[in-house]
Structure formats: C-alpha cells, structure tokens
Design an enzyme around this catalytic site. Structure first.
Site, PDB file in Angstrom:
ATOM      1  N   GLN A 110       4.928  -3.382   2.264  1.00  0.00           N
ATOM      2  CA  GLN A 110       5.085  -3.020   3.691  1.00  0.00           C
ATOM      3  C   GLN A 110       5.599  -1.605   3.866  1.00  0.00           C
ATOM      4  O   GLN A 110       5.234  -0.920   4.826  1.00  0.00           O
ATOM      5  CB  GLN A 110       5.999  -4.021   4.404  1.00  0.00           C
ATOM      6  CG  GLN A 110       5.190  -5.140   5.056  1.00  0.00           C
ATOM      7  CD  GLN A 110       5.716  -5.545   6.419  1.00  0.00           C
ATOM      8  OE1 GLN A 110       6.900  -5.449   6.680  1.00  0.00           O
ATOM      9  NE2 GLN A 110       4.826  -6.008   7.284  1.00  0.00           N
ATOM     10  N   GLY A 160       5.424  -7.099  14.229  1.00  0.00           N
ATOM     11  CA  GLY A 160       4.976  -5.847  14.818  1.00  0.00           C
ATOM     12  C   GLY A 160       5.578  -4.603  14.189  1.00  0.00           C
ATOM     13  O   GLY A 160       5.627  -3.546  14.824  1.00  0.00           O
ATOM     14  N   ASN A 191      -8.173  -2.263  10.599  1.00  0.00           N
ATOM     15  CA  ASN A 191      -7.287  -3.359  10.199  1.00  0.00           C
ATOM     16  C   ASN A 191      -6.484  -2.902   8.991  1.00  0.00           C
ATOM     17  O   ASN A 191      -6.936  -2.056   8.207  1.00  0.00           O
ATOM     18  CB  ASN A 191      -8.115  -4.586   9.824  1.00  0.00           C
ATOM     19  CG  ASN A 191      -7.245  -5.780   9.458  1.00  0.00           C
ATOM     20  OD1 ASN A 191      -6.209  -6.034  10.101  1.00  0.00           O
ATOM     21  ND2 ASN A 191      -7.630  -6.524   8.428  1.00  0.00           N
ATOM     22  N   SER A 210      -4.560  -1.951   1.998  1.00  0.00           N
ATOM     23  CA  SER A 210      -5.756  -1.199   2.387  1.00  0.00           C
ATOM     24  C   SER A 210      -5.856  -1.125   3.906  1.00  0.00           C
ATOM     25  O   SER A 210      -5.594  -2.117   4.602  1.00  0.00           O
ATOM     26  CB  SER A 210      -7.024  -1.917   1.900  1.00  0.00           C
ATOM     27  OG  SER A 210      -6.964  -2.242   0.540  1.00  0.00           O
ATOM     28  N   HIS A 260      -4.751  -4.591   5.606  1.00  0.00           N
ATOM     29  CA  HIS A 260      -4.777  -5.839   4.833  1.00  0.00           C
ATOM     30  C   HIS A 260      -3.941  -5.645   3.566  1.00  0.00           C
ATOM     31  O   HIS A 260      -4.152  -4.673   2.822  1.00  0.00           O
ATOM     32  CB  HIS A 260      -6.210  -6.218   4.468  1.00  0.00           C
ATOM     33  CG  HIS A 260      -6.268  -7.509   3.717  1.00  0.00           C
ATOM     34  ND1 HIS A 260      -6.088  -8.732   4.341  1.00  0.00           N
ATOM     35  CD2 HIS A 260      -6.430  -7.778   2.396  1.00  0.00           C
ATOM     36  CE1 HIS A 260      -6.156  -9.694   3.431  1.00  0.00           C
ATOM     37  NE2 HIS A 260      -6.359  -9.147   2.250  1.00  0.00           N
ATOM     38  N   ASN A 262       4.314  -2.658  11.927  1.00  0.00           N
ATOM     39  CA  ASN A 262       3.298  -1.591  11.894  1.00  0.00           C
ATOM     40  C   ASN A 262       3.082  -1.016  13.294  1.00  0.00           C
ATOM     41  O   ASN A 262       2.930   0.192  13.461  1.00  0.00           O
ATOM     42  CB  ASN A 262       1.980  -2.131  11.321  1.00  0.00           C
ATOM     43  CG  ASN A 262       2.021  -2.216   9.816  1.00  0.00           C
ATOM     44  OD1 ASN A 262       1.927  -1.207   9.131  1.00  0.00           O
ATOM     45  ND2 ASN A 262       2.195  -3.426   9.281  1.00  0.00           N
ATOM     46  N   LEU A 282     -15.119 -10.763   6.841  1.00  0.00           N
ATOM     47  CA  LEU A 282     -13.658 -10.832   6.881  1.00  0.00           C
ATOM     48  C   LEU A 282     -13.048  -9.954   5.782  1.00  0.00           C
ATOM     49  O   LEU A 282     -13.354 -10.139   4.602  1.00  0.00           O
ATOM     50  CB  LEU A 282     -13.209 -12.294   6.695  1.00  0.00           C
ATOM     51  CG  LEU A 282     -11.694 -12.522   6.667  1.00  0.00           C
ATOM     52  CD1 LEU A 282     -11.061 -12.219   8.015  1.00  0.00           C
ATOM     53  CD2 LEU A 282     -11.380 -13.945   6.222  1.00  0.00           C
ATOM     54  N   ASP A 283     -12.200  -9.017   6.186  1.00  0.00           N
ATOM     55  CA  ASP A 283     -11.545  -8.086   5.253  1.00  0.00           C
ATOM     56  C   ASP A 283     -12.572  -7.357   4.371  1.00  0.00           C
ATOM     57  O   ASP A 283     -12.264  -6.968   3.235  1.00  0.00           O
ATOM     58  CB  ASP A 283     -10.522  -8.819   4.356  1.00  0.00           C
ATOM     59  CG  ASP A 283      -9.425  -9.498   5.176  1.00  0.00           C
ATOM     60  OD1 ASP A 283      -9.049  -8.946   6.217  1.00  0.00           O
ATOM     61  OD2 ASP A 283      -8.973 -10.577   4.766  1.00  0.00           O
TER      62      ASP A 283
HETATM   63  C1  GAR Z   1       1.418  -6.871   7.515  1.00  0.00           C
HETATM   64  O1  GAR Z   1       2.050  -6.925   6.277  1.00  0.00           O
HETATM   65  C2  GAR Z   1      -0.083  -6.851   7.351  1.00  0.00           C
HETATM   66  O2  GAR Z   1      -0.477  -6.255   6.172  1.00  0.00           O
HETATM   67  C3  GAR Z   1      -0.407  -8.311   7.364  1.00  0.00           C
HETATM   68  O3  GAR Z   1       0.473  -8.860   8.310  1.00  0.00           O
HETATM   69  C4  GAR Z   1       1.689  -8.139   8.285  1.00  0.00           C
HETATM   70  C5  GAR Z   1       2.131  -7.881   9.694  1.00  0.00           C
HETATM   71  O4  GAR Z   1       3.383  -7.278   9.698  1.00  0.00           O
HETATM   72  N1  GAR Z   1      -1.783  -8.518   7.749  1.00  0.00           N
HETATM   73  C6  GAR Z   1      -2.550  -9.448   7.240  1.00  0.00           C
HETATM   74  O5  GAR Z   1      -2.169 -10.249   6.408  1.00  0.00           O
HETATM   75  C7  GAR Z   1      -3.970  -9.445   7.769  1.00  0.00           C
HETATM   76  N2  GAR Z   1      -4.809 -10.296   6.995  1.00  0.00           N
HETATM   77  P1  GAR Z   1       3.931  -6.601  11.021  1.00  0.00           P
HETATM   78  O6  GAR Z   1       3.715  -7.596  12.166  1.00  0.00           O
HETATM   79  O7  GAR Z   1       5.386  -6.407  10.739  1.00  0.00           O
HETATM   80  O8  GAR Z   1       3.190  -5.323  11.235  1.00  0.00           O
END
Ligand code: GAR
Length: 222
Positions: free
Chosen positions: A179, A20, A115, A144, A117, A22, A152-153
C-alpha cells in the site's frame, strides 16, 4: 457554478468501497497542485465505508449507491452512470472499488478509467493477492495500475511497483508494504493521464508520450 478555472481543470471521479486511502492521497495531491486535476466527486457502493467521511472531510461531493439495493450487476452499473456523468469526468479512477463491472459500464469509460490492483499483473488477478503471493513462495510482489477493459484485472498495465516478500511476512504486513507503493504509483499514473501524456491506443496498448509501454508498464523497484 463552474468557474472558467474549474471548467478547464481535468475532472476526476473516484470510485471506492472501503477505507479510501488511495482516494485521500489522490485528492490531497490534486488539491496541492501536484496532480493538475480536481477530484470532482467520490462514489461509494458501501454506505458503511469509512472512506465516505474521509471524502466529506475534504469537501468532496460524495454519491453513495448501495449495490445491495439492485437486483442485478447491470442494473447497479446503469444506475452509477448518471451519478458519475453529472460530474463530467475526464477520468474515472477505481480506488479499492470491489465490484466486477459489466460490459456496458466498462465500454462507456474505456480509455479513461484506471484501476489499481495489488499484484504484479498478470499474476494474481482477483482477490487475496497477498496471501497467494506468500503461498506461492514468491520473493517479490507488488502493485499495478492499469486501464480497465472488459477482462477482469486484464487491461494494459501503466505502472508497477515491486516490493520484496520477507520471510516473516503475513498477508497484513505484505499488504502494508504494497500500500505504501500504491500511494506513490497511483498519483504518478493519474498525473500522466490528466497531463494528456498517458493514453490507451485503439490497439489496446497503454502509451506514454506516444510510446507503447511494455506488458508490465513502467516498473518501480523498492
Ligand atoms: C487497495 O489496496 C487496492 O489495491 C485494493 O483495495 C485496496 C483499497 O484500499 N484493490 C483491489 O483489491 C482491487 N481488486 P483503499 O480503500 O485504502 O484505497
């Protein structure tokens, strides 16, 4: 009870599956006023996810719905809808929500669901994006933010951040660099949306201030 102020403030529901980070960034920027909206709730599909406690620590209501308790994707997605809708979201934000969504669910929130990605879409839809970029010998990689559609995506991209792939990178080091950019570009996109500047057109394009964005959206380079 909703006050006049909370009734007027755009409401965001964030869906997570894991850490979590983000979600935390968005919640803190909403709380500080940098994003003119409020995180009305967090929904998580994994009861063991550490992001649940991070949301509770910030006094954000949390709904936990374990997808393993459902026989089908459709049944799980249908059960999420009332949990989300009770918070009357203007925007649904997928922030590391590691589920493929059913058509009905996507249609319900189309045009108001974003979303993030971890790739420069349309490259590397799906999983293991960092390793795939390294294996392909890419010199750049990135992340992105896009509107969610039934592909999907595959929905229209709003904003991307580009990072270099270094010679000694492995998937974790590259993921860390990506990240850091996620925490910059997701708040920008969410801010644009709640300000009413970012929309998805009938034609399925992402528009900012009425102008259609290019296929790679707004690009930020490290
Ligand atoms: C993030 O890096 C996001 O880009 C990825 O999951 C992570 C969640 O991190 N999402 C995907 O891969 C979606 N296909 P977080 O829980 O620390 O925000």
């Amino acid at each position: 009870m909703m006050t006049d102020q909370t009734m007027d403030t755009p409401r965001i529901v964030i869906l997570i599956s894991g850490t979590g980070s983000n979600m935390i960034t968005l919640a803190e920027k909403a709380r500080s006023g940098e994003i003119p909206g409020m995180v009305a709730a967090v929904l998580c599909n994994r009861p063991e996810a550490v992001g649940i406690q991070h949301a509770k620590d910030r006094d954000i209501p949390v709904e936990v719905l374990d997808h393993k308790d459902f026989d089908s994707r459709e049944a799980f997605d249908a059960a999420m809808i009332p949990l989300i809708d009770q918070y009357q979201p203007d925007l649904v934000v997928l922030a590391g929500f590691m589920r493929i969504l059913s058509e009905d669910f996507v249609r319900r929130y189309q045009g108001r669901m974003l979303n993030i990605h971890p790739s420069l879409l349309p490259k590397y839809q799906g999983l293991n994006t960092h390793q795939r970029a390294i294996d392909a010998g890419d010199s750049v990689h990135g992340v992105s933010v896009h509107f969610v559609t039934e592909e999907l995506d595959g929905g229209p991209v709003v904003i991307q951040a580009v990072v270099p792939v270094l010679n000694d990178d492995d998937a974790p080091t590259l993921q860390k660099r990506v990240q850091q950019q996620e925490h910059i570009i997701y708040p920008i996109a969410v801010k644009w949306f709640v300000e009413g500047r970012l929309k998805m057109s009938q034609a399925g394009e992402a528009t900012l201030d009425g102008q259609a964005l290019s296929a790679s959206g707004i690009q930020l380079t490290d």
